[in-house]
Design an enzyme around this catalytic site. Structure first.
Site, PDB file in Angstrom:
ATOM      1  N   LYS A 133      27.438  37.226  35.179  1.00  0.00           N
ATOM      2  CA  LYS A 133      28.291  35.937  35.406  1.00  0.00           C
ATOM      3  C   LYS A 133      29.475  36.746  36.561  1.00  0.00           C
ATOM      4  O   LYS A 133      29.812  37.709  36.773  1.00  0.00           O
ATOM      5  CB  LYS A 133      29.178  35.683  34.267  1.00  0.00           C
ATOM      6  CG  LYS A 133      29.725  34.515  34.260  1.00  0.00           C
ATOM      7  CD  LYS A 133      28.699  33.246  33.792  1.00  0.00           C
ATOM      8  CE  LYS A 133      29.278  31.822  33.811  1.00  0.00           C
ATOM      9  NZ  LYS A 133      28.597  30.927  33.237  1.00  0.00           N
ATOM     10  N   ASP A 164      29.689  26.975  37.409  1.00  0.00           N
ATOM     11  CA  ASP A 164      30.206  27.113  36.235  1.00  0.00           C
ATOM     12  C   ASP A 164      31.397  26.356  36.430  1.00  0.00           C
ATOM     13  O   ASP A 164      31.621  25.345  37.465  1.00  0.00           O
ATOM     14  CB  ASP A 164      30.399  28.349  35.772  1.00  0.00           C
ATOM     15  CG  ASP A 164      30.823  28.289  34.332  1.00  0.00           C
ATOM     16  OD1 ASP A 164      29.835  28.341  33.520  1.00  0.00           O
ATOM     17  OD2 ASP A 164      32.108  28.448  33.892  1.00  0.00           O
TER      18      ASP A 164
END
Ligand code: NDP
Ligand code: 2IT
Length: 446
Positions: free
Chosen positions: A125, A165
């Site tokens: 991430k 995201d």
């Protein structure tokens, strides 16, 4: 070479500033305690010590110039958490709240989520504390170009594949992909969520929200003999995940009565018009309150958490972490809610989840229920490698199959290991088993 208890103590003491990361590790390791008891080799091979430590953490400066010529510097992150079952894969978040603890929590969750998809994807991430709100398109472009210029050293189609995201959607992906292509001088599928005109996958935009509804529909039918058909649904957030969850819930026969943003909640008794939300959020980039200027019979209340005060059958938190706590859980249950599906990552506090379980509310945890996004990202990688795009129907059918498989494997693992219908434990265990087995087979590498 430690057991779960000592790894938890170590993580809690060492990373006490990284509260979201500690919370995520606690949940997963507590779920897999039962696996550790059955397989003492896991502690012997140091699996628990190793799985909580990112393989690599990259932190970098992102200088950029605004439209007035002033210079700003943000901080960029990429946490390559675990690559035992495939290249690192996970989104990028641009939000002022982003810090190392948040990126680590998201990267840690991604390990198990990606494992659950059944695709060869490791967990990672990234993101930045950059705030896209109120910035012009040219400012966004300069920021994205500066960000990817640095990150491009560490990613690649077989190494690490970012995606979107919070705060990173089609526009940002386009700017990053364009600059990456220029730097590398080749056309590789290194980022997913690309536009359809430049090698993206159909259904990727819709995948997380659609997948959430597929997962919850199967859980609700299986465990409660109920359905989205005729149900009243509330969905927090009004971004990518929330919009397409609303679209699919509606298609399945539900009435979506409320949605929100970080400022407040709109309530529309006859059902929210999803096309209006799309235009407000995706085109105009306005606040959700603006909905009232188009639909005069809707209502608005200030405060994003007020959405959980509203009566519903199914609640889908699709905004951000820890947005739903104990008081909200009690309110939901008091008003008759029987299922909660996490479109966001870790949207419910551990205490709220305990209450759902105690009261027999179906709870679909994020790493299972929102895995549709990364699953279709995996399918985008497949199509890119094949140089052949699939039809909408084919990708959607594959997504549906994957979500069904995730539900079944989570339910089966919960049943086999804890004799319950606890999908949190089930998803954690099912996701963990594949990664742990790969780590064992590969020796002490990472
Ligand atoms: P978007 O940026 O498209 O939308 C985010 C939405 O959540 C906005 O409505 C935003 O409101 C709201 N929100 C964000 N932060 C906060 C906050 N601190 N408090 C209250 N509301 C907030 O993001 P996504 O829809 O992509 O992501 C939503 C969630 O889903 C995140 O948890 C993400 O990690 C998760 N997720 C996303 C996937 C994807 O494919 N995009 C896949 C799987 C999970 P506002 O506009 O006011 O900021
Ligand atoms: O949290 C997530 O799963 C995402 N933001 C999507 C990740 C991806 O690589 O598509």
């Amino acid at each position: 070479m430690s057991d779960i208890k000592s790894v938890l103590e170590e993580v809690t003491a060492r990373y006490q500033q990284e509260t979201e990361f500690v919370q995520a590790v606690n949940e997963v390791l507590r779920s897999v305690e039962v696996v550790a008891r059955r397989d003492p080799d896991l502690a012997k091979f140091g699996i628990f010590d190793r799985i909580v430590e990112p393989e690599r953490t990259i932190i970098f400066s992102v200088p950029w110039m605004d439209d007035e010529g002033d210079i700003h510097v943000n901080r960029g992150y990429r946490v390559q958490f675990n690559g035992a079952i495939g290249p690192y894969k996970g989104g990028l978040r641009f939000h002022p709240s982003v810090n190392l603890g948040i990126v680590k929590f998201l990267g840690f969750e991604q390990i198990f989520k990606n494992s659950l998809t059944g695709l060869p994807l490791g967990g990672g991430k990234g993101g930045s504390d950059f705030n896209p709100k109120g910035k012009s398109d040219t400012e966004i472009m300069r920021f994205c170009q500066s960000f990817i210029l640095e990150l491009s050293r560490y990613i690649g189609e077989d190494t690490d594949i970012p995606a979107g995201d919070i705060g990173v959607g089609a526009r940002e992906i386009g700017f990053m992909y364009g600059m990456y292509r220029k730097i590398r001088g080749n056309f590789k599928g290194v980022i997913t969520g690309k536009g359809i005109s430049y090698n993206g996958s159909l259904v990727r935009t819709e995948a997380t929200g659609y997948g959430l509804c597929y997962f919850m529909e199967e859980a609700i039918q299986d465990l409660k003999r109920k359905s989205f058909e005729g149900a009243k649904v509330t969905i927090s957030g009004s971004g990518n995940v929330a919009i397409y969850a609303a679209e699919k819930a509606k298609e399945m026969g539900a009435t979506v009565v409320a949605m929100s943003d970080s400022n407040g909640v709109i309530y529309h008794e006859k059902g929210i018009d999803v096309e209006t939300i799309k235009s407000i959020k995706e085109v105009e980039r306005e606040r959700i309150k603006h909905y009232l200027s188009i639909h005069k019979d809707a209502e608005y209340v200030d405060g994003s958490d007020r959405i959980w005060d509203l009566a519903c059958d199914i609640a889908l938190p699709c905004a951000t972490q820890n947005e739903l706590g104990v008081q909200s859980a009690l309110k939901l249950i008091g008003n008759g809610c029987y299922a909660v599906g996490a479109g966001a990552n870790m949207p419910c506090t551990p205490e709220a989840i305990t209450i759902f379980h105690q009261e027999g509310v179906i709870f679909g945890p994020g790493k299972a229920a929102n895995a549709g996004g990364v699953a279709v990202s995996g399918l985008e990688m497949t199509q890119n490698a094949l140089h052949y795009p699939w039809s909408f129907k084919r990708v959607d059918a594959t997504l549906r199959k994957i979500m069904s498989r995730i539900y079944k494997s989570s339910k089966t693992a919960a049943w086999e290991y804890s004799d319950t219908q606890n999908l949190v434990d089930g998803a954690n265990i099912a996701g963990f088993l594949k990664v742990a087995s790969a780590m064992k087979a590969q020796g002490i590498a990472h």
